[in-house]
Design a protein around this motif. Structure first.
Motif, PDB file in Angstrom:
ATOM      1  N   SER A 166       8.166  -4.302   6.321  1.00  0.00           N
ATOM      2  CA  SER A 166       8.387  -3.596   5.059  1.00  0.00           C
ATOM      3  C   SER A 166       9.799  -3.038   4.977  1.00  0.00           C
ATOM      4  O   SER A 166      10.373  -2.950   3.889  1.00  0.00           O
ATOM      5  CB  SER A 166       7.370  -2.463   4.896  1.00  0.00           C
ATOM      6  OG  SER A 166       7.626  -1.398   5.803  1.00  0.00           O
ATOM      7  N   ARG A 167      10.376  -2.674   6.123  1.00  0.00           N
ATOM      8  CA  ARG A 167      11.734  -2.115   6.147  1.00  0.00           C
ATOM      9  C   ARG A 167      12.797  -3.218   6.097  1.00  0.00           C
ATOM     10  O   ARG A 167      13.961  -2.940   5.867  1.00  0.00           O
ATOM     11  CB  ARG A 167      11.943  -1.267   7.413  1.00  0.00           C
ATOM     12  CG  ARG A 167      11.140   0.033   7.400  1.00  0.00           C
ATOM     13  CD  ARG A 167      11.556   0.915   6.234  1.00  0.00           C
ATOM     14  NE  ARG A 167      10.729   2.101   6.092  1.00  0.00           N
ATOM     15  CZ  ARG A 167       9.614   2.183   5.368  1.00  0.00           C
ATOM     16  NH1 ARG A 167       9.164   1.116   4.737  1.00  0.00           N
ATOM     17  NH2 ARG A 167       8.937   3.304   5.280  1.00  0.00           N
ATOM     18  N   GLU A 202      -5.651  -7.432   2.307  1.00  0.00           N
ATOM     19  CA  GLU A 202      -4.303  -7.976   2.442  1.00  0.00           C
ATOM     20  C   GLU A 202      -3.301  -6.838   2.401  1.00  0.00           C
ATOM     21  O   GLU A 202      -3.342  -5.992   1.504  1.00  0.00           O
ATOM     22  CB  GLU A 202      -4.004  -8.966   1.318  1.00  0.00           C
ATOM     23  CG  GLU A 202      -4.541 -10.358   1.538  1.00  0.00           C
ATOM     24  CD  GLU A 202      -3.904 -11.370   0.593  1.00  0.00           C
ATOM     25  OE1 GLU A 202      -3.424 -10.961  -0.479  1.00  0.00           O
ATOM     26  OE2 GLU A 202      -3.874 -12.570   0.950  1.00  0.00           O
ATOM     27  N   ILE A 203      -2.394  -6.830   3.358  1.00  0.00           N
ATOM     28  CA  ILE A 203      -1.311  -5.844   3.363  1.00  0.00           C
ATOM     29  C   ILE A 203      -0.141  -6.372   2.553  1.00  0.00           C
ATOM     30  O   ILE A 203       0.529  -5.621   1.830  1.00  0.00           O
ATOM     31  CB  ILE A 203      -0.886  -5.537   4.815  1.00  0.00           C
ATOM     32  CG1 ILE A 203      -2.067  -4.909   5.566  1.00  0.00           C
ATOM     33  CG2 ILE A 203       0.336  -4.624   4.848  1.00  0.00           C
ATOM     34  CD1 ILE A 203      -1.819  -4.734   7.055  1.00  0.00           C
ATOM     35  N   THR A 243       0.939  -4.979  -1.125  1.00  0.00           N
ATOM     36  CA  THR A 243      -0.200  -4.662  -1.982  1.00  0.00           C
ATOM     37  C   THR A 243      -0.404  -3.147  -2.043  1.00  0.00           C
ATOM     38  O   THR A 243       0.104  -2.411  -1.179  1.00  0.00           O
ATOM     39  CB  THR A 243      -1.480  -5.316  -1.448  1.00  0.00           C
ATOM     40  OG1 THR A 243      -1.816  -4.712  -0.191  1.00  0.00           O
ATOM     41  CG2 THR A 243      -1.298  -6.818  -1.282  1.00  0.00           C
ATOM     42  N   PRO A 244      -1.149  -2.645  -3.039  1.00  0.00           N
ATOM     43  CA  PRO A 244      -1.434  -1.198  -3.077  1.00  0.00           C
ATOM     44  C   PRO A 244      -2.101  -0.696  -1.795  1.00  0.00           C
ATOM     45  O   PRO A 244      -1.731   0.356  -1.265  1.00  0.00           O
ATOM     46  CB  PRO A 244      -2.359  -1.064  -4.289  1.00  0.00           C
ATOM     47  CG  PRO A 244      -1.958  -2.201  -5.181  1.00  0.00           C
ATOM     48  CD  PRO A 244      -1.627  -3.337  -4.252  1.00  0.00           C
ATOM     49  N   ALA A 245      -3.073  -1.449  -1.291  1.00  0.00           N
ATOM     50  CA  ALA A 245      -3.707  -1.061  -0.027  1.00  0.00           C
ATOM     51  C   ALA A 245      -2.692  -1.119   1.111  1.00  0.00           C
ATOM     52  O   ALA A 245      -2.659  -0.249   1.998  1.00  0.00           O
ATOM     53  CB  ALA A 245      -4.890  -1.974   0.273  1.00  0.00           C
ATOM     54  N   GLY A 246      -1.846  -2.154   1.071  1.00  0.00           N
ATOM     55  CA  GLY A 246      -0.827  -2.298   2.112  1.00  0.00           C
ATOM     56  C   GLY A 246       0.146  -1.141   2.133  1.00  0.00           C
ATOM     57  O   GLY A 246       0.574  -0.697   3.212  1.00  0.00           O
ATOM     58  N   GLU A 248       2.332   3.302   5.197  1.00  0.00           N
ATOM     59  CA  GLU A 248       2.721   4.708   5.330  1.00  0.00           C
ATOM     60  C   GLU A 248       2.008   5.369   6.498  1.00  0.00           C
ATOM     61  O   GLU A 248       2.617   6.120   7.271  1.00  0.00           O
ATOM     62  CB  GLU A 248       2.426   5.450   4.027  1.00  0.00           C
ATOM     63  CG  GLU A 248       3.352   5.067   2.878  1.00  0.00           C
ATOM     64  CD  GLU A 248       3.007   5.784   1.597  1.00  0.00           C
ATOM     65  OE1 GLU A 248       2.125   6.674   1.632  1.00  0.00           O
ATOM     66  OE2 GLU A 248       3.616   5.466   0.551  1.00  0.00           O
ATOM     67  N   LEU A 249       0.723   5.090   6.646  1.00  0.00           N
ATOM     68  CA  LEU A 249      -0.025   5.634   7.780  1.00  0.00           C
ATOM     69  C   LEU A 249       0.468   5.042   9.098  1.00  0.00           C
ATOM     70  O   LEU A 249       0.523   5.746  10.120  1.00  0.00           O
ATOM     71  CB  LEU A 249      -1.517   5.367   7.602  1.00  0.00           C
ATOM     72  CG  LEU A 249      -2.211   6.160   6.489  1.00  0.00           C
ATOM     73  CD1 LEU A 249      -3.625   5.646   6.279  1.00  0.00           C
ATOM     74  CD2 LEU A 249      -2.229   7.645   6.840  1.00  0.00           C
TER      75      LEU A 249
END
Length: 323
Positions: A13-14, A47-48, A60-63, A68-69
Motif C-alpha cells: 500500500s505504501r 479481498e484486500i 478495497t474498503p475492507a482492505g 490500517e490495523l
C-alpha cells in the motif's frame, strides 16, 4: 495470519500497489509477496486489493481497514523489539529524524553534535522533505520525530511538542533603500519583488496572513524551500529576501544586510511531532531535551498520554525560548 503477511500488505500500500517495487525494498521475490497476500485474503475471506488480471488496481474498503490495523500491529511489534533492546543495551539503537532544510541546516547541528558524542552507538538517520511529507513519515513509522513549523497539526495521530518561537528577518544587498528606512513597514516591502519560502514551509502562512491583514498583496517572484537558495537569489538581485532569522549566518552572509522584522510578522512555533504509541527509549528523551530544554521526560510522557491537541493544557504556562 503471519506478521510477514501484514508487512507485505502494508508495504504494498505504501508503494502505490507496485508489488515489484515492494519486493525490491524488502529484498524478496514478487511472486512470494503475491502468494502471501492471496493466502491472507483467503484466510480472512475478503479481498484486500482489487485486481485487473495480475495487477493490483486499488485498495478495497475492507482492505483499507485491514491495512490500517496491520500498521498498528507492525508498530507494536517494533515496540516489543525496542523494549527488549532498551533492556539489553540502553545506549545502542537508532533514531530517525524527519525535518525541513531550515531545521537541518541551522537548528539541529549543535544538538546532533552533542547527541552523537553522548551516544556514539546510536545510528542517526535524517530525512528531509516538506512538512506534510515528514509528518507522513512519522505517521507511517518511517521516522521517530518530525521537526517542523507547518502542517504537523494535520495528522491526528501525532502528539505535538512546542519547542521554540522564532521570527523572520528581511535580507537585502548592501546599499538597498530598505536598509535606510528608520522603521521598516509592510507597505514598503510590498513595493519590492520578494523571494521567500514556498507556501507550507517554515512559517510561510504567518507571512501571508500579515500582508493580507493590511490589505496588501506581496509581489512574490520566487519561492524556495531552502533558505540558502533564497539568499543566493537575493545576491543575484532577484528581489528582497524573507527568511527565518536563524538562517542568517553573520560570517557567511556578511555581504547582505539583515533587517529585523519582529514588528511586522507574528512569531512562529517549531514543534516536534511524535506518533502516539511510540516506545520512547532513554536516548530519545535526551535528544528531545537537548533540542528544547523544557521537554523533560515527565513532560513528554504526559503529552504522549494526553495525546493530540494537548498544548493548551500542558504547555500553557511554559515560556518557549526565542531563536
Amino acid at each position: 495470519m503471519k506478521l510477514q503477511q501484514l508487512r507485505y500488505i502494508w508495504e504494498v500500500s505504501r508503494h502505490n500497489l507496485n508489488v515489484s517495487a515492494t519486493a525490491q525494498s524488502l529484498f524478496t521475490s514478487q511472486p512470494g509477496i503475491s502468494k502471501q497476500i492471496r493466502l491472507l485474503e483467503d484466510e480472512l475471506g475478503v479481498e484486500i486489493f482489487a485486481r485487473s488480471g495480475k495487477h493490483l488496481t486499488r485498495v478495497t474498503p475492507a482492505g483499507q481497514a485491514i491495512i490500517e490495523l496491520a500498521g498498528q500491529v507492525l508498530r507494536l511489534a517494533e515496540n516489543i523489539k525496542e523494549v527488549a533492546q532498551e533492556h539489553s543495551d540502553e545506549r545502542r539503537g537508532s533514531l530517525a529524524i524527519a525535518t525541513t532544510h531550515t531545521q537541518a541546516r541551522y537548528a539541529l547541528p549543535p544538538v546532533i553534535r552533542e547527541f552523537t558524542q553522548e551516544y556514539p552507538d546510536v545510528a542517526l538517520h535524517m530525512q528531509q522533505g516538506t512538512p506534510k511529507q515528514i509528518a507522513q513519515m512519522v505517521s507511517d513509522g518511517q521516522a521517530d520525530f518530525a521537526i517542523a513549523t507547518e502542517s504537523l497539526e494535520l495528522f491526528n495521530d501525532l502528539v505535538l511538542l512546542p519547542c521554540y518561537r522564532w521570527n523572520r528577518c528581511i535580507l537585502v544587498p548592501q546599499g538597498h533603500p530598505l536598509a535606510e528606512m528608520p522603521t521598516l513597514t509592510l507597505e514598503a516591502l510590498a513595493a519590492y519583488p520578494l523571494v521567500t519560502y514556498v507556501f507550507g514551509f517554515t512559517g510561510r502562512s504567518q507571512l501571508d496572513d500579515a500582508f493580507r491583514a493590511q490589505g496588501l498583496t506581496p509581489n512574490v517572484v520566487l519561492t524556495a524551500a531552502d533558505a540558502d537558495v533564497i539568499k543566493t537569489y537575493v545576491r543575484l538581485g532577484m528581489g528582497v529576501g524573507i527568511v527565518a532569522h536563524m538562517a542568517v549566518d553573520a560570517e557567511y552572509d556578511s555581504d547582505l544586510v539583515a533587517l529585523e522584522a519582529d514588528h511586522l510578522f507574528a512569531s512562529s512555533t517549531t514543534k516536534i511531532g511524535i506518533r502516539r504509541g511510540t516506545f520512547m527509549r532513554g536516548y530519545m528523551y535526551d535528544f528531545l531535551e537537548g533540542f528544547a530544554g523544557h521537554l523533560t521526560r515527565d513532560l513528554v510522557d504526559a503529552a504522549l498520554v494526553a495525546g493530540p491537541r494537548h498544548e493548551e493544557t500542558l504547555f500553557k504556562d511554559i515560556e518557549l525560548p526565542e531563536r
